[in-house]
Design an enzyme around this catalytic site. Structure first.
Site, PDB file in Angstrom:
ATOM      1  N   ASN A  97       0.796  -1.235   0.000  1.00 47.03           N
ATOM      2  CA  ASN A  97       0.000   0.000   0.000  1.00 47.03           C
ATOM      3  C   ASN A  97       0.831   1.290   0.000  1.00 47.03           C
ATOM      4  OD1 ASN A  97       0.564  -0.894   2.663  1.00 47.03           O
ATOM      5  ND2 ASN A  97      -0.991   0.464   3.482  1.00 47.03           N
TER       6      ASN A  97
ATOM      7  N   CYS B 115      -3.192   1.268   6.601  1.00 41.93           N
ATOM      8  CA  CYS B 115      -3.538   0.517   7.817  1.00 41.93           C
ATOM      9  C   CYS B 115      -4.216   1.444   8.817  1.00 41.93           C
ATOM     10  CB  CYS B 115      -2.302  -0.131   8.411  1.00 41.93           C
ATOM     11  SG  CYS B 115      -0.967   1.027   8.687  1.00 41.93           S
TER      12      CYS B 115
ATOM     13  N   GLU C 179       3.323  -5.798  12.290  1.00 43.04           N
ATOM     14  CA  GLU C 179       2.519  -4.581  12.080  1.00 43.04           C
ATOM     15  C   GLU C 179       1.367  -4.981  11.177  1.00 43.04           C
ATOM     16  OE1 GLU C 179       3.071  -1.625  13.387  1.00 43.04           O
ATOM     17  OE2 GLU C 179       4.972  -2.146  14.340  1.00 43.04           O
TER      18      GLU C 179
HETATM   19  P1  NAD Z   1      -0.175  -9.666   3.034  1.00 42.67           P
HETATM   20  O1  NAD Z   1      -0.187 -10.186   4.416  1.00 42.67           O
HETATM   21  O2  NAD Z   1      -0.947 -10.363   2.000  1.00 42.67           O
HETATM   22  O3  NAD Z   1       1.341  -9.611   2.481  1.00 42.67           O
HETATM   23  C1  NAD Z   1       2.353  -8.919   3.139  1.00 42.67           C
HETATM   24  C2  NAD Z   1       3.698  -9.507   2.764  1.00 42.67           C
HETATM   25  O4  NAD Z   1       3.803 -10.829   3.255  1.00 42.67           O
HETATM   26  C3  NAD Z   1       3.955  -9.603   1.263  1.00 42.67           C
HETATM   27  O5  NAD Z   1       5.291  -9.252   0.999  1.00 42.67           O
HETATM   28  C4  NAD Z   1       3.728 -11.082   0.984  1.00 42.67           C
HETATM   29  O6  NAD Z   1       4.442 -11.568  -0.152  1.00 42.67           O
HETATM   30  C5  NAD Z   1       4.276 -11.705   2.242  1.00 42.67           C
HETATM   31  N1  NAD Z   1       3.787 -13.056   2.547  1.00 42.67           N
HETATM   32  C6  NAD Z   1       2.658 -13.677   2.109  1.00 42.67           C
HETATM   33  N2  NAD Z   1       2.572 -14.919   2.663  1.00 42.67           N
HETATM   34  C7  NAD Z   1       3.651 -15.074   3.475  1.00 42.67           C
HETATM   35  C8  NAD Z   1       4.108 -16.115   4.337  1.00 42.67           C
HETATM   36  N3  NAD Z   1       3.425 -17.256   4.489  1.00 42.67           N
HETATM   37  N4  NAD Z   1       5.242 -15.905   5.031  1.00 42.67           N
HETATM   38  C9  NAD Z   1       5.938 -14.756   4.938  1.00 42.67           C
HETATM   39  N5  NAD Z   1       5.557 -13.736   4.126  1.00 42.67           N
HETATM   40  C10 NAD Z   1       4.425 -13.887   3.397  1.00 42.67           C
HETATM   41  O7  NAD Z   1      -0.582  -8.147   3.149  1.00 42.67           O
HETATM   42  P2  NAD Z   1      -0.847  -7.121   1.970  1.00 42.67           P
HETATM   43  O8  NAD Z   1      -2.123  -7.483   1.319  1.00 42.67           O
HETATM   44  O9  NAD Z   1       0.387  -6.987   1.140  1.00 42.67           O
HETATM   45  O10 NAD Z   1      -1.003  -5.740   2.772  1.00 42.67           O
HETATM   46  C11 NAD Z   1      -2.218  -5.270   3.266  1.00 42.67           C
HETATM   47  C12 NAD Z   1      -2.291  -5.473   4.758  1.00 42.67           C
HETATM   48  O11 NAD Z   1      -1.170  -4.876   5.399  1.00 42.67           O
HETATM   49  C13 NAD Z   1      -3.508  -4.816   5.377  1.00 42.67           C
HETATM   50  O12 NAD Z   1      -4.085  -5.704   6.298  1.00 42.67           O
HETATM   51  C14 NAD Z   1      -2.936  -3.614   6.102  1.00 42.67           C
HETATM   52  O13 NAD Z   1      -3.694  -3.161   7.174  1.00 42.67           O
HETATM   53  C15 NAD Z   1      -1.609  -4.132   6.520  1.00 42.67           C
HETATM   54  N6  NAD Z   1      -0.685  -3.033   6.813  1.00 42.67           N
HETATM   55  C16 NAD Z   1      -0.307  -2.812   8.101  1.00 42.67           C
HETATM   56  C17 NAD Z   1       0.526  -1.737   8.389  1.00 42.67           C
HETATM   57  C18 NAD Z   1       0.971  -1.454   9.801  1.00 42.67           C
HETATM   58  O14 NAD Z   1       1.982  -0.776   9.958  1.00 42.67           O
HETATM   59  N7  NAD Z   1       0.289  -1.924  10.825  1.00 42.67           N
HETATM   60  C19 NAD Z   1       0.953  -0.900   7.376  1.00 42.67           C
HETATM   61  C20 NAD Z   1       0.528  -1.153   6.086  1.00 42.67           C
HETATM   62  C21 NAD Z   1      -0.300  -2.229   5.807  1.00 42.67           C
END
Ligand code: NAD
Length: 511
Positions: free
Chosen positions: A150, A280, A246
């Site tokens: 994002n 987020c 996070e």
């Molecule tokens: P996601 O969990 O689908 O993916 C995040 C990352 O994890 C990607 O790089 C993905 O390739 C990797 N990944 C996927 N499966 C994995 C596994 N089994 N092991 C290790 N890594 C793996 O999230 P997304 O769709 O990319 O992002 C959106 C989410 O992120 C939303 O829920 C949002 O709220 C959250 N987010 C949180 C923050 C925060 O600081 N709290 C900031 C931004 C986004």
């Protein structure tokens, strides 16, 4: 057709490839190759080898790389912005005002202050006065950083910079949805002359992330969804690797009766629709007290209706970045409408565009059983709920499995702070929104399912270290009272000491 999909034929060496298309125009923007498990392992090996040399450089030398990176980012800013826009479709203003501005700020902030925050501390001891305590913030080793799509540059750069300044080597695994923006972080530090192996970027998908988590690192810093965070946390637990998670949010906004309604309405619209709601810390639920609800809602709807969606030129709202998220938004709005919610504006994909555009949507008459009130939306949807008073607002705000951020709007700032403390969230803002992550002094991290641990602030920077305590004897007597031999005489002395120190008011005052 998916935006991220397996490329038709694998690379000659049999590696998987993914092809990517832009969310705004749906045109092809490139391919990435997925590293094999043995490539992940050799990347980790290189990182381990590079770490000791990097840690030995000290803060000033490490800060010099950050300052060089800052200068390069200034020179190449437009090129970086273009890459991020191609991959995300965001308005240029958002990339500049959020990703670039915060990037510059955090590079300068940690270059200047990491040394102070992480320098050895000398702690006076209340009881063992013959000893000196030093706390030394030692690097952990190799940190794996896994990031979402994002804010694909900023959310990668920020933990990378903190981990590097703490003396770790880093492997970054950006989202497969926005790998090119993640690669920019690697390019930036390569151009700044960072020693080989200190920062490596592994483009790849979930499998790559999972392999990295199992690859023998010293910490995983994960930003992403609750579902993936849970898997990462489980793997880290099994391997006894520390991790920061996070995760997602469902941030509440509370509008009190004395709020400046014009500012609150503008803040609601920005908080809900900036980055097309894909933050987020987006505002995902508004609780407004009855007596101002009608006027507040009217202002929000009018401002929302004025927002311009677009692909180029001047516009406010870009596309959703990932089609799976668009499907979630669409499903939540349909679920809400079926259960009786009213769409005050928006409520559908924008028919003017082929790309992933969803119209900024305001809902009223929402109820707690609707998905849009319970699950993270991560899209341009703002449900507004009328409440009797602030107490009900707090109770409804806390009725959520999430606890990332929150915002409260009132002219009485002191009361705003008191209300903020009653919200079960990692952070809160009075009379503003979204800002917390961009304030490097401010610890950021969720409660409940929104995460474990924090980034930013002294506490976040220190989480990339182990706080090693080093006790030093100051006096050098031949032996300590509690050492061998155990005698009745020593037993009596210790007994007397316990009675004097904790059994008398003077002793209690001194201890
Ligand atoms: P996601 O969990 O689908 O993916 C995040 C990352 O994890 C990607 O790089 C993905 O390739 C990797 N990944 C996927 N499966 C994995 C596994 N089994 N092991 C290790 N890594 C793996 O999230 P997304 O769709 O990319 O992002 C959106 C989410 O992120 C939303 O829920 C949002 O709220 C959250 N987010 C949180 C923050 C925060 O600081 N709290 C900031 C931004 C986004």
């Amino acid at each position: 057709m998916a935006l991220v999909e397996a490329a038709p034929s694998p690379a000659l060496d049999g590696r998987r490839r993914l092809s990517l298309r832009s969310p705004a125009r749906l045109d092809p923007i490139g391919e990435i190759e997925i590293p094999t498990e043995s490539e992940v392992a050799s990347t980790v090996e290189r990182a381990h080898k590079a770490q000791a040399g990097w840690a030995s450089l000290g803060f000033d030398a490490r800060a010099a790389y950050l300052r060089r990176a800052s200068r390069i980012l200034l020179q190449r800013q437009d090129e970086f912005i273009d890459t991020i826009i191609r991959e995300t479709g965001k308005p240029r203003m958002e990339v500049l005002a959020i990703e670039m501005l915060s990037a510059q700020d955090l590079l300068a902030f940690y270059a200047k202050r990491a040394g102070q925050i992480l320098e050895d501390e000398s702690v006076p001891l209340h009881l063992f006065r013959t000893k000196k305590l030093r706390i030394s913030y030692r690097p952990l080793g190799v940190v794996g950083i896994i990031t979402p799509w994002n804010y694909p540059f900023l959310l990668a750069l920020n933990p990378v910079v903190q981990a590097l300044m703490a003396g770790n080597s880093v492997i970054l695994k950006p989202s497969e949805v926005t790998p090119f923006s993640g690669q920019l972080v690697g390019e930036l530090f390569e151009a700044a002359g960072l020693p080989e192996g200190v920062l490596q970027v592994l483009t790849g998908d979930g499998e790559t992330g999972a392999a990295l988590v199992e690859a023998g690192l010293d910490k995983i810093s994960f930003t992403g969804s609750v579902a993936t965070g849970r898997r990462v946390g489980e793997a880290c637990g099994r391997n006894l690797v520390r991790c920061t998670l996070e995760l997602g949010g469902k941030d509440p906004m509370i509008v009190c009766a004395d709020a400046d309604l014009e500012r609150a309405a503008a803040g609601a619209v920005y908080g809900a629709f900036a980055n097309a709601g894909q933050a987020c810390v987006s505002t995902e639920r508004v609780f407004v007290v009855d007596e101002v609800a009608a006027e507040f809602t009217e202002r929000v709807v009018a401002k929302t209706a004025e927002l311009r969606q677009g692909v180029e030129g001047e516009f406010d709202i870009g596309p959703m970045i990932f089609e799976r998220q668009l499907e979630i938004v669409d499903r939540q709005v349909r679920d809400a409408v079926e259960k009786g919610a009213r769409v005050l504006t928006g409520g559908r994909r924008n028919p003017l565009y082929a790309g992933l555009f969803y119209e900024p949507t305001v809902l009223s008459d929402v109820t707690p059983d609707m998905e849009v009130m319970r699950e993270e939306t991560f899209g341009p949807v703002l449900p507004i709920v009328r409440v009797r008073d602030e107490d009900e607002a707090i109770q409804r705000a806390n009725d959520s499995p999430y606890g990332l951020n929150a915002n409260i709007w009132t002219r009485d700032k002191r009361r705003g702070v008191e209300l903020a403390k009653r919200i079960e969230s990692g952070s809160a803002i009075v009379n503003d929104c979204m800002l917390t992550y961009g304030v490097p002094e401010s610890p950021f991290g969720g409660r409940k399912q929104s995460g474990i641990g924090q980034v930013n602030g002294d506490i976040g920077l220190r989480s990339y270290c182990h706080a090693q305590s080093i006790l030093v004897d100051r006096i050098g007597t031949k032996a300590e009272m509690q050492w061998f031999p155990y005698t009745t005489q020593k037993l009596n002395q210790i007994q007397r000491a316990i009675r004097v120190i904790w059994g008398t008011s003077l002793g209690r005052w001194l201890s």
